[in-house]
Scaffold this motif. Structure first.
Motif, PDB file in Angstrom:
ATOM      1  N   GLN A  56       0.708  43.712 -14.157  1.00 39.18           N
ATOM      2  CA  GLN A  56       0.941  42.380 -13.603  1.00 39.18           C
ATOM      3  C   GLN A  56       2.034  42.468 -12.536  1.00 39.18           C
ATOM      4  O   GLN A  56       3.146  41.956 -12.690  1.00 39.18           O
ATOM      5  CB  GLN A  56       1.344  41.404 -14.711  1.00 39.18           C
ATOM      6  CG  GLN A  56       0.203  40.980 -15.609  1.00 39.18           C
ATOM      7  CD  GLN A  56      -0.876  40.248 -14.825  1.00 39.18           C
ATOM      8  OE1 GLN A  56      -0.583  39.446 -13.953  1.00 39.18           O
ATOM      9  NE2 GLN A  56      -2.124  40.517 -15.152  1.00 39.18           N
ATOM     10  N   THR A  98      -4.215  29.956 -21.903  1.00 40.20           N
ATOM     11  CA  THR A  98      -4.420  28.532 -21.657  1.00 40.20           C
ATOM     12  C   THR A  98      -3.145  27.736 -21.872  1.00 40.20           C
ATOM     13  O   THR A  98      -3.058  26.589 -21.472  1.00 40.20           O
ATOM     14  CB  THR A  98      -5.502  27.976 -22.600  1.00 40.20           C
ATOM     15  OG1 THR A  98      -5.122  28.264 -23.962  1.00 40.20           O
ATOM     16  CG2 THR A  98      -6.844  28.626 -22.313  1.00 40.20           C
ATOM     17  N   PHE A 143      -2.339  34.786 -10.547  1.00 40.58           N
ATOM     18  CA  PHE A 143      -2.998  34.974 -11.834  1.00 40.58           C
ATOM     19  C   PHE A 143      -4.363  34.292 -11.860  1.00 40.58           C
ATOM     20  O   PHE A 143      -5.340  34.864 -12.349  1.00 40.58           O
ATOM     21  CB  PHE A 143      -2.095  34.396 -12.934  1.00 40.58           C
ATOM     22  CG  PHE A 143      -2.404  34.904 -14.310  1.00 40.58           C
ATOM     23  CD1 PHE A 143      -1.880  36.098 -14.758  1.00 40.58           C
ATOM     24  CD2 PHE A 143      -3.208  34.172 -15.163  1.00 40.58           C
ATOM     25  CE1 PHE A 143      -2.146  36.555 -16.029  1.00 40.58           C
ATOM     26  CE2 PHE A 143      -3.488  34.625 -16.438  1.00 40.58           C
ATOM     27  CZ  PHE A 143      -2.954  35.826 -16.872  1.00 40.58           C
ATOM     28  N   TYR A 144      -4.431  33.090 -11.326  1.00 41.15           N
ATOM     29  CA  TYR A 144      -5.664  32.318 -11.392  1.00 41.15           C
ATOM     30  C   TYR A 144      -6.548  32.458 -10.155  1.00 41.15           C
ATOM     31  O   TYR A 144      -7.745  32.198 -10.216  1.00 41.15           O
ATOM     32  CB  TYR A 144      -5.333  30.838 -11.614  1.00 41.15           C
ATOM     33  CG  TYR A 144      -4.755  30.561 -12.983  1.00 41.15           C
ATOM     34  CD1 TYR A 144      -5.581  30.538 -14.110  1.00 41.15           C
ATOM     35  CD2 TYR A 144      -3.394  30.347 -13.152  1.00 41.15           C
ATOM     36  CE1 TYR A 144      -5.050  30.296 -15.363  1.00 41.15           C
ATOM     37  CE2 TYR A 144      -2.858  30.097 -14.411  1.00 41.15           C
ATOM     38  CZ  TYR A 144      -3.691  30.075 -15.516  1.00 41.15           C
ATOM     39  OH  TYR A 144      -3.170  29.847 -16.752  1.00 41.15           O
ATOM     40  N   LEU A 145      -5.949  32.827  -9.012  1.00 45.76           N
ATOM     41  CA  LEU A 145      -6.701  32.996  -7.774  1.00 45.76           C
ATOM     42  C   LEU A 145      -6.670  34.466  -7.370  1.00 45.76           C
ATOM     43  O   LEU A 145      -5.960  35.261  -7.953  1.00 45.76           O
ATOM     44  CB  LEU A 145      -6.109  32.124  -6.664  1.00 45.76           C
ATOM     45  CG  LEU A 145      -6.009  30.623  -6.953  1.00 45.76           C
ATOM     46  CD1 LEU A 145      -5.255  29.932  -5.831  1.00 45.76           C
ATOM     47  CD2 LEU A 145      -7.386  30.000  -7.142  1.00 45.76           C
ATOM     48  N   SER A 146      -7.401  34.811  -6.344  1.00 45.28           N
ATOM     49  CA  SER A 146      -7.388  36.197  -5.875  1.00 45.28           C
ATOM     50  C   SER A 146      -6.166  36.448  -4.999  1.00 45.28           C
ATOM     51  O   SER A 146      -5.676  35.552  -4.313  1.00 45.28           O
ATOM     52  CB  SER A 146      -8.661  36.503  -5.075  1.00 45.28           C
ATOM     53  OG  SER A 146      -8.635  35.819  -3.841  1.00 45.28           O
ATOM     54  N   TRP A 159       1.469  32.467 -21.617  1.00 44.78           N
ATOM     55  CA  TRP A 159       2.379  33.097 -20.661  1.00 44.78           C
ATOM     56  C   TRP A 159       3.550  33.796 -21.328  1.00 44.78           C
ATOM     57  O   TRP A 159       4.090  34.780 -20.805  1.00 44.78           O
ATOM     58  CB  TRP A 159       2.878  32.048 -19.664  1.00 44.78           C
ATOM     59  CG  TRP A 159       1.890  31.795 -18.576  1.00 44.78           C
ATOM     60  CD1 TRP A 159       0.979  30.782 -18.511  1.00 44.78           C
ATOM     61  CD2 TRP A 159       1.674  32.594 -17.419  1.00 44.78           C
ATOM     62  NE1 TRP A 159       0.223  30.898 -17.373  1.00 44.78           N
ATOM     63  CE2 TRP A 159       0.628  31.995 -16.683  1.00 44.78           C
ATOM     64  CE3 TRP A 159       2.268  33.763 -16.931  1.00 44.78           C
ATOM     65  CZ2 TRP A 159       0.163  32.523 -15.490  1.00 44.78           C
ATOM     66  CZ3 TRP A 159       1.811  34.287 -15.733  1.00 44.78           C
ATOM     67  CH2 TRP A 159       0.774  33.670 -15.026  1.00 44.78           C
ATOM     68  N   PRO A 213       1.689  32.461 -11.172  1.00 43.17           N
ATOM     69  CA  PRO A 213       0.470  31.798 -11.662  1.00 43.17           C
ATOM     70  C   PRO A 213      -0.615  31.674 -10.593  1.00 43.17           C
ATOM     71  O   PRO A 213      -1.801  31.731 -10.902  1.00 43.17           O
ATOM     72  CB  PRO A 213       0.961  30.416 -12.112  1.00 43.17           C
ATOM     73  CG  PRO A 213       2.287  30.235 -11.483  1.00 43.17           C
ATOM     74  CD  PRO A 213       2.872  31.592 -11.314  1.00 43.17           C
ATOM     75  N   SER A 228      -9.147  37.539  -9.851  1.00 41.83           N
ATOM     76  CA  SER A 228      -7.963  36.979 -10.465  1.00 41.83           C
ATOM     77  C   SER A 228      -7.672  37.670 -11.789  1.00 41.83           C
ATOM     78  O   SER A 228      -8.553  38.195 -12.462  1.00 41.83           O
ATOM     79  CB  SER A 228      -8.152  35.474 -10.708  1.00 41.83           C
ATOM     80  OG  SER A 228      -9.156  35.259 -11.677  1.00 41.83           O
ATOM     81  N   SER A 229      -6.378  37.642 -12.164  1.00 40.37           N
ATOM     82  CA  SER A 229      -5.959  38.265 -13.417  1.00 40.37           C
ATOM     83  C   SER A 229      -6.419  37.498 -14.638  1.00 40.37           C
ATOM     84  O   SER A 229      -6.313  37.992 -15.747  1.00 40.37           O
ATOM     85  CB  SER A 229      -4.427  38.387 -13.431  1.00 40.37           C
ATOM     86  OG  SER A 229      -3.981  39.174 -12.361  1.00 40.37           O
ATOM     87  N   ILE A 230      -6.910  36.283 -14.465  1.00 40.23           N
ATOM     88  CA  ILE A 230      -7.381  35.499 -15.597  1.00 40.23           C
ATOM     89  C   ILE A 230      -8.565  36.184 -16.268  1.00 40.23           C
ATOM     90  O   ILE A 230      -8.835  35.982 -17.458  1.00 40.23           O
ATOM     91  CB  ILE A 230      -7.758  34.067 -15.146  1.00 40.23           C
ATOM     92  CG1 ILE A 230      -7.902  33.141 -16.355  1.00 40.23           C
ATOM     93  CG2 ILE A 230      -9.021  34.074 -14.322  1.00 40.23           C
ATOM     94  CD1 ILE A 230      -6.645  32.912 -17.102  1.00 40.23           C
TER      95      ILE A 230
END
Length: 431
Positions: A352, A209, A81-84, A218, A78, A200-202
């Protein structure tokens, strides 16, 4: 300087699309992240300089790194996923720098426990780097860059261990060990700042969410990641082999001490095992085609050989035989580990990579922790423990051998159906 870059690039990667600057950054990061001369001497430093007892180091300090690494490994997915990826790799390198700074200046048990937590985070963040490589280079370069970075890391650890051995024999102050370690980790952190920017992958999955949602969340990402049968099978081998090899590495010196307490070559043997691992990871570049053609067979044979070697380590009372077999396991495992990680990366459809690396390594760490706890509670001798460790290798062998037999049977059945002549249709004509 340009001529040197060109020579360096052609020496390592011929006919490659990877830029020379990127290649240098990746290899310098790999080398500096493992060049830690103080690492083999942390226990003597903590007991002789910081005056912690061996019991405190073993029971009150070191377990924190095991549990924190287990948790952080699972959280890397995660986080990536949310950060670089670049940010997490940089934070991990900075965390390792802070780790050894705390060791140097800290004096309390609490400080050492915090140090082990930052160490666990730093170790877990290296998963991001391994996965990040797959985003930086074309697919045809996966095996080359994975093998080169792994080879560089293992060689770096070997050189650092030998340098530490030399400094220890010369009775050099521990301050020199730390200064060399700080310089190396400073270079490592600097290299992370030079890595290419990523997002990020987001951005790929803006609807993520929740966790439990089947259509957005997820659960959907996890299903997409391990969609293929072959990917799931290879991930299982990844986890089983990781757990087994980690235990062999952790308890290798205990076995050597039980066989010959007077042996003085343990440090050199550990360095030789790193050299064998680096050679194996480099050879993976040239074994990739064979591994693809052989399918599961190369993992069946590799697991079986490592299992047999572990059994021999458990029954042999010859120190030189134990040394040789320890080095052999390292070489075989690192070869197969490089092959299986790249193969899994190629089979991944949603790109991923960090999720793949994080979950597979978490599964391996969890199996390792459970087996280690079971072995410690059972009170088995170190010799019986190594025979127990071989069980995971043999389990992987049995699973893959069974799958190979099933695949062969299916191919034969499909071939028989395709070669069977179609029956003549004799239906009355509708006049």
């Amino acid at each position: 300087m340009e001529r040197f870059y060109a020579w360096f690039h052609s020496l390592l990667v011929q006919n490659s699309s990877i830029s020379t600057s990127l290649l240098l950054i990746l290899l310098l990061y790999s080398f500096s992240s493992q060049f830690l001369p103080i690492e083999p001497y942390l226990v003597p430093y903590l007991t002789s300089v910081k005056h912690f007892s061996n019991f405190q180091v073993t029971v009150d300090i070191y377990p924190y790194s095991v549990y924190s690494q287990l948790i952080f490994t699972l959280l890397m997915a995660p986080a990536g996923f949310y950060l670089s990826h670049k940010m997490i790799v940089a934070l991990g390198a900075f965390g390792m720098l802070i780790t050894y700074l705390i060791i140097w200046v800290g004096h309390s048990i609490l400080a050492m426990q915090i140090m082990q937590i930052t160490y666990g985070f730093g170790m877990a963040s290296r998963l991001i780097f391994s996965a990040y490589i797959f985003l930086l280079v074309p697919e045809e370069e996966y095996q080359t860059m994975t093998s080169l970075t792994t080879t560089t890391s293992l060689l770096s650890f070997m050189l650092a261990s030998e340098l530490g051995q030399l400094l220890a024999l010369e009775k050099v102050s521990f301050a020199v060990f730390f200064i060399l370690t700080f310089i190396s980790l400073g270079v490592c952190f600097s290299m992370t700042l030079l890595l290419p920017k990523d997002h990020s992958s987001i951005l790929m999955y803006p609807s993520v969410t929740t966790f439990w949602s089947e259509t957005e969340g997820w659960i959907r990402i996890l299903k997409e990641t391990w969609h293929g049968r072959n990917l799931r099978i290879l991930s299982l081998w990844w986890a089983l082999a990781y757990a087994s090899f980690s235990l062999v590495q952790n308890y290798g010196t205990n076995l050597f001490d039980a066989i010959d307490p007077d042996s003085k070559f343990n440090g050199h043997v550990l360095a030789a095992s790193q050299a064998a691992g680096s050679l194996g990871s480099f050879c993976a570049i040239y074994l990739e085609d064979f591994a693809i053609k052989s399918g599961m067979l190369i993992y069946v044979l590799g697991s079986a050989v490592m299992g047999v070697v572990c059994v021999f380590m458990g029954v042999s009372l010859n120190i030189w035989a134990a040394y040789l077999m320890f080095v052999m396991v390292s070489g075989i495992y690192q070869t197969l580990a490089c092959l299986v990680s790249v193969r899994c990366g190629r089979l991944l459809s949603n790109k991923q990579f960090i999720l793949l690396f994080s979950v597979n390594n978490f599964a391996g760490l969890l199996l390792e922790t459970l087996l280690q706890a079971t072995v410690e509670l059972s009170g088995l001798s170190i010799f019986v423990q190594f025979i127990t460790f071989s069980g995971f290798f043999f389990l992987a062998t049995a699973i893959f051998l069974g799958l190979c037999i099933i695949d062969i049977s299916r191919k034969r059945s499909s071939s028989a159906l395709e070669s069977k002549p179609e029956p003549l249709i004799s239906e009355p004509l509708d006049l």
